[in-house]
Write a protein that holds these residues in place. Structure first.
Motif, short mmCIF file in Angstrom:
data_model
loop_
_atom_site.label_atom_id
_atom_site.label_comp_id
_atom_site.label_asym_id
_atom_site.label_seq_id
_atom_site.Cartn_x
_atom_site.Cartn_y
_atom_site.Cartn_z
N GLU A 413 0.83 -1.20 0.00
CA GLU A 413 0.00 0.00 0.00
C GLU A 413 0.87 1.25 0.00
O GLU A 413 1.97 1.26 0.56
CB GLU A 413 -0.92 0.03 1.23
CG GLU A 413 -2.01 -1.01 1.22
CD GLU A 413 -2.97 -0.86 2.41
OE1 GLU A 413 -2.91 0.19 3.09
OE2 GLU A 413 -3.75 -1.80 2.66
N ASN A 415 -0.02 4.95 1.18
CA ASN A 415 -1.06 5.74 1.82
C ASN A 415 -0.56 7.15 2.14
O ASN A 415 0.65 7.38 2.26
CB ASN A 415 -1.53 5.08 3.12
CG ASN A 415 -2.03 3.66 2.90
OD1 ASN A 415 -2.53 3.35 1.82
ND2 ASN A 415 -1.89 2.81 3.90
N GLN A 417 -1.97 10.81 4.49
CA GLN A 417 -2.99 11.57 5.21
C GLN A 417 -2.53 13.01 5.33
O GLN A 417 -1.40 13.29 5.75
CB GLN A 417 -3.24 11.00 6.60
CG GLN A 417 -4.33 11.76 7.37
CD GLN A 417 -4.63 11.14 8.72
OE1 GLN A 417 -3.88 10.32 9.22
NE2 GLN A 417 -5.75 11.53 9.33
N ARG A 456 -5.86 8.92 1.97
CA ARG A 456 -5.97 8.17 0.72
C ARG A 456 -5.19 6.86 0.81
O ARG A 456 -4.04 6.84 1.22
CB ARG A 456 -5.45 9.01 -0.44
CG ARG A 456 -6.26 10.28 -0.67
CD ARG A 456 -5.90 10.97 -1.95
NE ARG A 456 -6.71 12.18 -2.16
CZ ARG A 456 -6.64 12.95 -3.24
NH1 ARG A 456 -5.78 12.65 -4.21
NH2 ARG A 456 -7.42 14.00 -3.35
N VAL A 457 -5.86 5.78 0.42
CA VAL A 457 -5.26 4.45 0.42
C VAL A 457 -5.13 3.98 -1.02
O VAL A 457 -6.11 3.97 -1.77
CB VAL A 457 -6.13 3.46 1.23
CG1 VAL A 457 -5.50 2.07 1.21
CG2 VAL A 457 -6.29 3.94 2.66
N ARG A 458 -3.90 3.58 -1.40
CA ARG A 458 -3.63 3.09 -2.74
C ARG A 458 -2.83 1.79 -2.66
O ARG A 458 -2.13 1.55 -1.68
CB ARG A 458 -2.84 4.14 -3.56
CG ARG A 458 -3.59 5.45 -3.77
CD ARG A 458 -4.81 5.24 -4.67
NE ARG A 458 -5.52 6.49 -4.96
CZ ARG A 458 -6.62 6.87 -4.33
NH1 ARG A 458 -7.11 6.10 -3.34
NH2 ARG A 458 -7.23 7.98 -4.66
N SER A 470 -10.46 4.67 1.38
CA SER A 470 -10.02 6.06 1.55
C SER A 470 -11.10 6.87 2.26
O SER A 470 -12.29 6.54 2.22
CB SER A 470 -9.71 6.69 0.19
OG SER A 470 -8.65 6.01 -0.44
N ARG A 562 -4.40 1.52 9.40
CA ARG A 562 -3.88 0.60 8.40
C ARG A 562 -2.60 -0.14 8.81
O ARG A 562 -2.09 -0.95 8.05
CB ARG A 562 -3.59 1.36 7.10
CG ARG A 562 -4.75 2.16 6.56
CD ARG A 562 -5.88 1.28 6.10
NE ARG A 562 -5.52 0.40 5.02
CZ ARG A 562 -6.33 -0.54 4.50
NH1 ARG A 562 -7.55 -0.70 5.00
NH2 ARG A 562 -5.92 -1.31 3.52
#
Length: 820
Positions: A413, A415, A417, A456-458, A470, A562
């Protein structure tokens, strides 16, 4: 005659004369008030000496926190002398006392020639008692040298800081923390982290306010901790430089510079701090199905934290005239953190055979910037207690936290913030004295917060996940407060009665899901504080206050953490505030060299907020896995009551001891918690009734060794405690320090060991789903920071280790609410 010898002889003679007069009925009261002629500030601890012109016997007393003295004297003729360190004495010769005498306001002039020559050996009391608070003076505490604000608070009676940095007052974690009487950018977006970055050497004292008057915010069901920062008070240019090195890696430098004239006071604080904070945690999960073990999971985390913090403040105080001043202050902090959390998870079947292993690493690089602008206007009018204070404050906080998560060596991931918050504050306070012993206050405060957070989470390729977790929120909280209070003293009885109303408007908008939560309410908060002086050495206090706890934005945000796929935390947008009614009965007594205090307290809270842990089955990488989800929730009402003891014993000039003990008991009714899982199903958790108690104790000793080396030891033990889901074990810790003054007291060298036995660990057992039929049992241990060894060196220029005369201007709220 040397000052110390003079003070010693005077103290003995006053004590003897006071004892001799107790049986004589032909006595009268001599009263008055002592102030600084230049600044019109009251002078606390000014000495009034009465010398009988016939018998040559001496009696007298000192002024209280309002500069007022009341002395009983036999009918006779006296020479009266009013003295204060650094001031010219005020003398009245051959004053005949045959009735009550009111000397009025006595103005002392600064003695510039002698100010720098005075030597004070006697120390100011470590703990001072006020009607609505206790004041803990930090100056002589060596175990916190080179430490942080969290270390200071953890050494304050009634206060505990646990292994995760959470602060509690009398066992209750809902504490309102203020800096110089107001919310501050120094606390930032995450108060716990910010307090770990505020140097201990910047703190002058901590006010513990368990029964706040109406002047204070209603926030904080346990009470208020007001951190008062050091400010330059001596004329001319002066300051200090403080350096610290330590292991695990720690080094920092901090400087306080001050330049003061009759019209201007320029003060500043600049500092840099680098720190590595190794920590660890372990969680062992035993999963069950109707009492039968199905599998196990072992999570072992290692925290490797590095932080670099720059902070600075610059202030200018301009004295318009002898009664009024304007103060402007700018505060700035820049922080850069590099935190690596390594989570090694081992999965077992019911026979403890390994079925899988996972290594998950989260590397988070955080940058933050905090700016605060403050403007204060203070008018003391004619210098007789009437005071108008106006405060304007604006702060801008920004944090960015990008994080990379790898699983078994592969990037899983990416991520990030980003959080920003803008806060505006307007506060107006007016104090009107009525006669010598009464005071009326009225005021208003607007506290406006506008916060946005985008998480945001990718995936490893920078693309959204199949089910995108997200989250972005807009959070607005506006609080408008109005208060009034009246206090007076009638003979031996003091009282302070007030009423505060707060209008709260909270709007939460979860942008990613279009979920909204609006909370609007107006509440009234009465306060009552009573005091009774039994005699000079005994007094009673009684306080009542209604308080509340508003959930912070991170408790409302439904986003899930996370760092672990199987142990997550998420907020709850449906949280309501907690309201608490607090009662406090206190007794304080002085017996020669011993000061003791005792308090009985009771708190009744509705809709208490507590973190609830449930077990939810989720599909992770095609495998159904039990996931622990922790979420705050409103439970039933809670009753909390306790008993607290504090003591200070000055055994001799070389040995000083202090101790505190707090026992508290709390109970809540059984509660059924219903949680909606990700797949839409409802998970029901039964929380058993709680009727438990706990305690904590602290012992502090300061001993002067040969060669004037100061040796200080602090021992702390917190007893085991239970709540609706968890059993927490007891915890012991010890701090040790040695201090030596150098270069004719211009410098101080301190060697400090924090957590000497490396025993400061949070250990607990949690029963998910209820104690009777748990779905999982979690045995956990957490250690935020390992043992710290540090060496601290402070050098002072144009300063001495003494109490200077009071500041002529605004004290930024350091004396709030202490008028009676």
């Amino acid at each position: 005659m040397k000052p110390i010898l003079k003070i010693t002889i005077l103290t003995i003679l006053i004590s003897y004369a006071s004892f001799a007069q107790q049986g004589n009925k032909a006595s009268f009261t001599i009263s008055g008030k002592v102030i600084d002629q230049e600044t019109q500030q009251v002078l606390e601890y000014a000495t009034i000496v009465l010398e009988n012109t016939k018998t040559k016997k001496i009696t007298g007393g000192i002024t209280n926190e309002k500069g007022i003295f009341n002395i009983t004297a036999l009918k006779s003729t006296y020479n009266i002398t009013v003295e204060f360190i650094g001031f010219k004495p005020y003398i009245i010769n051959n004053k005949e006392v045959n009735s009550a005498i009111q000397l009025g306001t006595i103005e002392l002039k600064v003695d510039n020639n002698s100010l720098d020559e005075v030597e004070i050996i006697a120390e100011k009391s470590t703990v001072e008692i006020r009607l609505d608070k206790k004041i803990y003076n930090v100056g002589k505490d060596m175990t916190i040298k080179g430490g942080t604000a969290s270390d200071v608070l953890d050494n304050v009676p009634s206060v505990n800081v646990d292994a995760e940095g959470a602060i509690s007052l009398r066992g209750n974690e809902n504490v309102r923390i203020l800096i110089d009487g107001k919310p501050s950018a120094m606390v930032g977006l995450n108060g716990t982290d910010a307090l770990r970055n505020l140097p201990a050497d910047a703190i002058e004292k901590v006010e513990v306010i368990t029964s706040p008057s109406a002047r204070y915010d209603a926030e904080g069901t346990a009470g208020i901790l007001n951190i008062v920062l050091r400010k330059g008070k001596v004329t001319g240019f002066n300051g200090s430089i403080n350096t610290t090195v330590g292991s695990p890696q720690l080094y920092g430098i901090n400087g306080n510079l001050n330049y003061r004239t009759k019209k201007v006071n320029l003060f500043s604080n600049l500092g840099y701090r680098h720190r590595q904070g190794p920590g660890n945690s372990q969680s062992f999960f035993t999963n069950l199905d109707n009492g039968t073990i199905t599998d196990f999971r072992d999570e072992d985390r290692v925290f490797d934290r590095k932080s670099n913090n720059y902070n600075g403040s610059l202030g200018l105080e301009y004295y318009i005239n002898k009664n009024s001043s304007v103060t402007g202050t700018f505060f700035y902090r820049n922080s850069k953190d590099d935190d690596i959390a390594t989570n090694n998870t081992v999965f077992f079947d019911e026979n403890k055979n390994i079925t899988g292993v996972e290594n998950r690493i989260e590397n988070e690089k955080e940058t933050g910037e905090n700016k605060q602008y403050s403007l204060n206007y203070t008018n003391n009018f004619k210098g007789k207690g009437e005071k108008l204070s106006v405060d304007l404050q604006y702060s801008d906080d920004y944090e960015k936290e990008p994080a990379l998560i790898t699983v078994d060596g592969l990037l899983s991931e990416q991520n990030s913030q980003t959080t920003s918050s803008r806060n505006k504050l307007v506060q107006i306070d007016y104090v009107l004295p009525i006669g010598e012993n009464s005071q009326f206050e009225i005021g208003h405060k607007s506290d406006l917060q506008d916060l946005s957070s985008d998480f945001r989470v990718r995936d490893g390729n920078g693309q959204p996940l199949a089910t995108d977790p997200s989250n972005a929120i807009d959070f607005k909280q506006n609080i408008y407060a109005f208060y009034t209070q009246f206090g007076s003293k009638i003979k031996k009885i003091s009282y302070l009665i007030g009423l505060r109303t707060e209008i709260t408007d909270i709007d939460l908008n979860v942008i990613t899901t279009n979920q909204k939560s609006d909370k609007n309410y107006t509440e009234w908060f009465p306060t009552i504080n009573l005091g009774y002086e039994i005699n000079d050495n005994d007094n009673l206090t009684l306080g009542f206050a209604r308080r509340l706890r508003r959930p912070r934005h991170w408790f409302l945000n439904p986003f899930e953490s996370r760092s672990s796929a199987t142990n997550v935390f998420r907020g709850n947008p449906d949280l309501d505030p907690t309201f608490t009614s607090s009662y406090d009965l206190g007794y304080n007594k002085k017996i020669n060299k011993l000061d003791i205090g005792a308090s009985l307290y009771y708190q009744y809270s509705t809709d208490i907020i507590q973190r609830i842990a449930i077990l939810e089955e989720r599909n992770i990488n095609g495998v159904l896995t039990d996931v622990t989800v922790r979420q705050p929730s409103n439970l039933n009402d809670e009753k909390r009551y306790g008993l607290e003891f504090t003591s200070n014993f000055n055994a001799s000039k070389r040995v000083r001891l202090s101790a505190s003990f707090n026992y508290f008991k709390f109970n809540t009714d059984a509660f059924t918690y219903v949680y909606t899982a990700q797949n839409g199903t409802q998970v029901t958790t039964r929380l058993d009734a709680v009727n438990e108690s706990s305690w904590f104790a602290r012992l502090n000793s300061r001993i002067t060794l040969p060669a004037k080396v100061q040796w200080q030891t602090r021992l702390m033990y917190r007893g085991p405690q239970k709540n609706a889901q968890s059993d927490r074990k007891g915890m012991f810790s010890a701090n040790l320090s040695f201090s030596k003054d150098l270069f004719k007291d211009k410098a101080t060298l301190v060697f400090n060991v924090s957590d000497l036995f490396n025993s400061r660990k949070y250990e607990s057992t949690t029963y998910l789903g209820g104690r009777e039929n748990p779905s999982s049992i979690v045995d956990g241990a957490f250690q935020w920071r390992e043992r710290q060894i540090s060496l601290n060196f402070t050098y002072r220029f144009n300063q001495k280790k003494k109490r200077a005369r009071p500041n002529g201007g605004y004290d930024n709220g350091g004396n709030e609410g202490g008028g009676f």
